[in-house]
Design a protein around this motif. Structure first.
Motif, PDB file in Angstrom:
ATOM      1  N   ILE A   1       0.846  -1.186   0.000  1.00 56.30           N
ATOM      2  CA  ILE A   1       0.000   0.000   0.000  1.00 56.30           C
ATOM      3  C   ILE A   1       0.885   1.241   0.000  1.00 56.30           C
ATOM      4  N   VAL A   2       0.391   2.316  -0.623  1.00 61.15           N
ATOM      5  CA  VAL A   2       1.137   3.573  -0.695  1.00 61.15           C
ATOM      6  C   VAL A   2       0.219   4.718  -0.302  1.00 61.15           C
ATOM      7  N   LEU A   3       0.621   5.489   0.694  1.00 59.60           N
ATOM      8  CA  LEU A   3      -0.091   6.694   1.098  1.00 59.60           C
ATOM      9  C   LEU A   3       0.708   7.909   0.636  1.00 59.60           C
ATOM     10  N   LEU A   4       0.035   8.799  -0.085  1.00 59.83           N
ATOM     11  CA  LEU A   4       0.633  10.056  -0.529  1.00 59.83           C
ATOM     12  C   LEU A   4      -0.064  11.208   0.185  1.00 59.83           C
ATOM     13  N   ALA A   5       0.706  12.143   0.713  1.00 60.66           N
ATOM     14  CA  ALA A   5       0.156  13.329   1.375  1.00 60.66           C
ATOM     15  C   ALA A   5       0.941  14.543   0.890  1.00 60.66           C
ATOM     16  N   PHE A   6       0.240  15.545   0.362  1.00 63.68           N
ATOM     17  CA  PHE A   6       0.953  16.713  -0.151  1.00 63.68           C
ATOM     18  C   PHE A   6       0.317  18.005   0.356  1.00 63.68           C
ATOM     19  N   ASP A   7       1.142  19.056   0.387  1.00 59.50           N
ATOM     20  CA  ASP A   7       0.676  20.381   0.788  1.00 59.50           C
ATOM     21  C   ASP A   7      -0.055  20.999  -0.396  1.00 59.50           C
ATOM     22  N   GLY A   8      -1.380  20.986  -0.336  1.00 59.92           N
ATOM     23  CA  GLY A   8      -2.195  21.531  -1.410  1.00 59.92           C
ATOM     24  C   GLY A   8      -3.626  21.663  -0.955  1.00 59.92           C
ATOM     25  N   ILE A   9      -4.442  22.327  -1.763  1.00 57.91           N
ATOM     26  CA  ILE A   9      -5.818  22.595  -1.382  1.00 57.91           C
ATOM     27  C   ILE A   9      -6.666  21.337  -1.376  1.00 57.91           C
TER      28      ILE A   9
ATOM     29  N   THR B   1      -3.293  18.256   2.422  1.00 58.44           N
ATOM     30  CA  THR B   1      -3.395  18.885   3.738  1.00 58.44           C
ATOM     31  C   THR B   1      -4.380  20.050   3.756  1.00 58.44           C
ATOM     32  N   HIS B   2      -4.903  20.431   2.594  1.00 57.90           N
ATOM     33  CA  HIS B   2      -5.911  21.489   2.475  1.00 57.90           C
ATOM     34  C   HIS B   2      -5.375  22.852   2.891  1.00 57.90           C
ATOM     35  N   THR B   3      -4.100  23.115   2.631  1.00 58.42           N
ATOM     36  CA  THR B   3      -3.626  24.483   2.817  1.00 58.42           C
ATOM     37  C   THR B   3      -4.249  25.375   1.751  1.00 58.42           C
ATOM     38  N   HIS B   4      -4.721  26.538   2.166  1.00 58.78           N
ATOM     39  CA  HIS B   4      -5.315  27.492   1.228  1.00 58.78           C
ATOM     40  C   HIS B   4      -4.260  28.372   0.561  1.00 58.78           C
ATOM     41  N   TRP B   5      -3.011  28.167   0.913  1.00 62.56           N
ATOM     42  CA  TRP B   5      -1.918  28.981   0.378  1.00 62.56           C
ATOM     43  C   TRP B   5      -1.113  28.145  -0.613  1.00 62.56           C
ATOM     44  N   ALA B   6      -1.803  27.641  -1.617  1.00 58.20           N
ATOM     45  CA  ALA B   6      -1.210  26.736  -2.605  1.00 58.20           C
ATOM     46  C   ALA B   6      -1.869  27.001  -3.957  1.00 58.20           C
ATOM     47  N   PRO B   7      -1.307  26.467  -5.045  1.00 57.03           N
ATOM     48  CA  PRO B   7      -1.856  26.743  -6.370  1.00 57.03           C
ATOM     49  C   PRO B   7      -3.212  26.093  -6.616  1.00 57.03           C
ATOM     50  N   HIS B   8      -3.974  26.713  -7.528  1.00 56.42           N
ATOM     51  CA  HIS B   8      -5.119  26.035  -8.124  1.00 56.42           C
ATOM     52  C   HIS B   8      -4.624  24.730  -8.746  1.00 56.42           C
ATOM     53  N   LEU B   9      -5.528  23.755  -8.882  1.00 59.17           N
ATOM     54  CA  LEU B   9      -5.202  22.480  -9.500  1.00 59.17           C
ATOM     55  C   LEU B   9      -6.298  22.105 -10.493  1.00 59.17           C
TER      56      LEU B   9
ATOM     57  N   VAL C   1       3.042  31.114  -1.292  1.00 48.71           N
ATOM     58  CA  VAL C   1       2.681  29.761  -0.859  1.00 48.71           C
ATOM     59  C   VAL C   1       3.136  29.518   0.577  1.00 48.71           C
ATOM     60  N   HIS C   2       2.382  28.676   1.266  1.00 51.01           N
ATOM     61  CA  HIS C   2       2.693  28.323   2.656  1.00 51.01           C
ATOM     62  C   HIS C   2       1.923  27.050   2.995  1.00 51.01           C
ATOM     63  N   GLY C   3       2.528  26.158   3.758  1.00 49.59           N
ATOM     64  CA  GLY C   3       1.877  24.916   4.150  1.00 49.59           C
ATOM     65  C   GLY C   3       0.978  25.032   5.352  1.00 49.59           C
ATOM     66  N   ASP C   4       0.905  26.243   5.965  1.00 53.79           N
ATOM     67  CA  ASP C   4       0.069  26.506   7.145  1.00 53.79           C
ATOM     68  C   ASP C   4       0.472  25.570   8.291  1.00 53.79           C
ATOM     69  N   TRP C   5      -0.409  25.399   9.296  1.00 54.52           N
ATOM     70  CA  TRP C   5       0.003  24.652  10.498  1.00 54.52           C
ATOM     71  C   TRP C   5       0.377  23.211  10.185  1.00 54.52           C
ATOM     72  N   ALA C   6      -0.303  22.582   9.217  1.00 58.07           N
ATOM     73  CA  ALA C   6       0.002  21.181   8.906  1.00 58.07           C
ATOM     74  C   ALA C   6       1.385  21.050   8.277  1.00 58.07           C
ATOM     75  N   GLY C   7       1.698  21.954   7.345  1.00 53.25           N
ATOM     76  CA  GLY C   7       3.024  21.922   6.740  1.00 53.25           C
ATOM     77  C   GLY C   7       4.118  22.199   7.753  1.00 53.25           C
ATOM     78  N   LEU C   8       3.871  23.160   8.642  1.00 51.84           N
ATOM     79  CA  LEU C   8       4.853  23.469   9.683  1.00 51.84           C
ATOM     80  C   LEU C   8       5.005  22.308  10.664  1.00 51.84           C
ATOM     81  N   ALA C   9       3.929  21.595  10.954  1.00 53.62           N
ATOM     82  CA  ALA C   9       3.997  20.487  11.912  1.00 53.62           C
ATOM     83  C   ALA C   9       4.871  19.353  11.390  1.00 53.62           C
TER      84      ALA C   9
END
Length: 435
Positions: free
Chosen positions: A74-82, A112-120, A248-256
């Motif tokens: 199994i593979v879990l992917l998690a990225f800083d994005g909306i 991670t649902h950061t709002h400080w990321a590009p449209h996709l 751009v910024h990862g907000d609290w989740a990216g910082l954590a």
């Protein structure tokens, strides 16, 4: 099909007790990280004007965790994005199927649902003020293609780096999430003050599940760490907002994740968002607030790690994976007069009203052309089961921005020891409750 019947099909297993009931049996685990910070101009999700990327306040990353071997991997992917759209998930799964023969059920893509990321591509088409200008959409498509390449790259790296590891889990508590939905007819505003609403009487989920993979040859070394919290990733909203305007910024989740990795060199830390569709950080308001929430999460992880000898061991001798695709019905379309009223708010200062106006415009255009607007949205349910019996670890991944009430529903029907993830594989809408 009712949603909980899907849960039943996927999770018809007795819930495990959080106790050390499994032997320490090594399982192949690999983890990797890649920078996904945009380097070229691209429109950011929080920007209502036409300006594109102005700089980087904090880099964005994608991370991968691979567990198991052969056709049980199994593979879990998690990225800083909306969020994740099927336009991302489908090609990622297709490419990993070709390179490692993994079925779609064995690949989960989360944001991670950061709002400080590009449209996709394929995601939130009305959140700006209608479709982006064609030249800007081209650059969004280009970034989306690069993101897909990066997700495949980091997944392949994690798969290639697999080595024997010991899995164990526990659960901690955080306290900064707050329910941002007021109850009662007419109390819910349609403007952006919703971000700051706090209803202390509404439910929250403060659980913080943590999974650790330790090097089997050097058990003091943590190869990977996964954790989940049910809270919107919007601590930056409010004070200091001008500082992050169009950056751009990862907000609290990216910082954590960065804070955990800084404290534990060599560790890859992944974070997913739970059923936090109606949850927000309290307080919100700038970089120092986001950093404080990140530190509180890392502190709780460290507190738990001090007692790692008492964690539940996960003997992943077998790994089951299931994926169900269905749809959820929408409420009936408002009448033409209501749609016209929504449309009249096209120049409102409220982002919510602007999005609603464009949605109404699309519905009216479809009706004028003799068509029928969509009456449902796609919805996916994915589950993984690592191990067997009371020591099994069960993870659930739901599409969309799932509200906290589904935590109680799932706990009631299937036991309280499920690891719940939202913002996974697709994001059709908020998955709301009647409340």
């Amino acid at each position: 099909m009712r949603v909980y019947s899907l849960f039943a099909a996927l999770l018809s297993l007795s819930p495990p007790a959080l106790a050390e009931t499994a032997p320490e049996i090594p399982v192949p685990v690999g983890a990797a990280r890649v920078d996904i910070t945009p380097s070229d101009p691209v429109h950011l999700i929080n920007e209502l004007g036409e300006d594109e990327l102005a700089g980087v306040a904090d880099p964005l990353f994608a991370r991968a965790l691979a567990i198991g071997e052969g056709d049980e991997t199994i593979v879990l992917l998690a990225f800083d994005g909306i969020g994740v759209s099927s336009a991302i998930t489908v090609p990622v799964r297709e490419q990993l199927a070709r390179s490692h023969r993994l079925s779609p059920a064995r690949i989960a893509v989360t944001a991670t649902h950061t709002h400080w990321a590009p449209h996709l591509r394929g995601l939130l088409p009305t959140i700006w003020r209608g479709p982006l200008p064609p030249e800007q959409q081209e650059r969004v498509d280009r970034y989306t293609d690069l993101l897909i390449e990066s997700l495949v790259e980091v997944a392949n790296e994690a798969l290639d780096q697999r080595k024997p590891a010991l899995l164990s889990r526990t659960e901690g508590r955080l306290g900064f999430a707050a329910n941002r939905r007021l109850e009662g007819e007419g109390k819910l505003t349609v403007d952006d003050s919703l971000m700051f609403t706090w209803n202390p009487d509404a439910p929250v989920d403060h659980s913080l599940p943590v999974l650790v993979a330790r090097d089997a040859d050097s058990p003091d070394r943590i190869l990977a760490l996964l954790t989940t919290y049910a809270c919107h990733n919007v601590a930056l909203t409010g004070r200091d907002i001008a500082r992050f305007e169009n950056r751009v910024h990862g907000d609290w989740a990216g910082l954590a994740t960065k804070e955990i990795e800084k404290r534990h060199p060599g560790t890859i830390a992944l974070l997913t968002i739970g059923f936090g569709g109606d949850q927000r950080p309290t307080p919100c308001g700038g970089a120092s607030v986001a950093a404080a929430h990140a530190v509180s999460l890392a502190d709780e992880v460290d507190r738990l790690l001090e007692k790692i000898g008492r964690w539940q061991r996960i003997a992943a001798s077998s790994i089951e994976a299931r994926l169900e695709e269905t749809s959820l019905s929408l409420e009936p379309l408002p009448d033409d007069a209501t749609l016209e009223r929504y449309l009249s708010q096209i120049n409102s200062p409220s982002r919510s009203a602007i999005a609603r106006a464009h949605t109404a415009s699309m519905a009216l255009e479809t009706l004028d052309d003799g068509g029928t607007p969509a009456n449902s949205v796609p919805f996916s349910v994915q589950s993984w089961k690592l191990g067997a019996g009371d020591a099994a670890l069960r993870l659930l991944f739901l599409a969309g921005e799932v509200t906290v009430d589904y935590r109680a529903l799932i706990d009631e029907r299937f036991g309280e020891d499920l690891w719940l993830n939202a913002y996974a594989n697709d994001i059709p809408c908020y998955i709301v409750s009647r409340r």
